[in-house]
Design an enzyme around this catalytic site. Sequence first.
Site, short mmCIF file in Angstrom:
data_model
loop_
_atom_site.label_atom_id
_atom_site.label_comp_id
_atom_site.label_asym_id
_atom_site.label_seq_id
_atom_site.Cartn_x
_atom_site.Cartn_y
_atom_site.Cartn_z
NE ARG A 136 8.57 -9.64 15.38
CZ ARG A 136 7.80 -9.59 16.45
NH1 ARG A 136 6.74 -10.36 16.51
NH2 ARG A 136 8.08 -8.78 17.45
CD GLU A 158 3.02 -7.52 10.24
OE1 GLU A 158 2.98 -6.63 11.12
OE2 GLU A 158 3.13 -8.73 10.51
CG HIS A 165 1.57 -8.19 14.04
ND1 HIS A 165 2.83 -7.98 13.53
CD2 HIS A 165 1.77 -8.74 15.28
CE1 HIS A 165 3.75 -8.36 14.41
NE2 HIS A 165 3.12 -8.82 15.48
#
Length: 405
Positions: free
Chosen positions: A317, A346, A365
């Site tokens: 994370r 993000e 991601h």
Amino acid sequence: MRSAFCKSLQVASRRTIFQTPVTSAFLTTAGSTRNIQTPRADPLSKEYKYWNREESKHGEYAYLLDMSPWSVKREARIVSLSDPNDSANDALHKGKLPYSSQLLGVGKTVDELKDLADKEPNVLFVSPSCPRACLVLPQVLEAFPTIEWVHVRSAGLDFLSPEELQSSSSIPFTNAKGAFSSSLAEYTMMSCSYFAKNLPRLMRQKQAQNWEKYDVEELRGKTLGVVGYGDIGRATAKLANAYGMRVVALRRHPEISVNDPLCDKVLGTGKASLNELMAESDYVVCSAPSTVSTRGMVNADAFAAAKEGMVFINLGRGPVVDEKALVKALKSGQLKGAALDVFAEEPLPKGHDLWGLDNVLISPHNMDQTETFMHEATSFFLMENLPRFICGEDLLNRVDVKAGY
């Protein structure tokens, strides 16, 4: 969230580690345990009942229900807090469900589901495709006091608020841990090779049609540090072992991995342990979850302690890492490079310093985003945990709500 039974089982299991005869010796130092030779891996894995796609049995209780309907201990009346158009949930929303279970309804808000209260739902399935799930979940739990179990179709629970998790501590939460580990482990080894073989140089030379030989590094004999030695970390260690790498792991309960043959050293959490891992590792992969205690954990002090020329990989994370400190370490040459799949914000904003650094590999991601990864996560709920619930068995992947994962 853990019941008194689970807590007592955990304590008893830890005692078992040190009472179980072993054929190997091990040396201990402050905050760490080093294996010399080990008889088996993760001695508490059976007691914790975590699931792994590659190593665990598949469909054991689903098969039992098919062959022995009298194994049913209770019905499962399911509410799905999800986007109805999320195709990854089709097996739940449109498919055949295990014996003695039924889907009562699907919705993204409590208003869409509130008419189901009279049917007394007792299972809540939560999908990340539900917008603002952290706000809707407490409303749903209040509307349906009959809920006995909440399953989240992701490994991370950081899209749910810690306050809500802890306020619902009487209800067991489970997640999809173990469904995404292998692809992230592969990404880690690719990232290590990217820097060891200097792939950026190869691509530049190809573009320039330049035939120029240069020395490369081996991964064999290098040290991989794993910050957050859970299922992803262990899957990574398995591949690192195949490459001949030494593995140093950091986890909240190092005693769990005292006999893990994949680790050369196991450290507990804390600043000193993290700095020790950073100082002796050639590559560090961070797979720690984002919780109150881990946010900003890999900070300027940790990067200052890093072995010169280390490569840092983050696939857990983004908020776990102090990105400003990371950028500084990359620019100064303290770090050879970084491979980053997750970020504090993000999408990564345009103009962010990380975009402009040649020694940074960036992915959006998506390094666990296989074509079937979310479908497999739903399948885990349907084929593994839901049959266990119906049969009155212990659930897999119980979440420690106090820890946040």
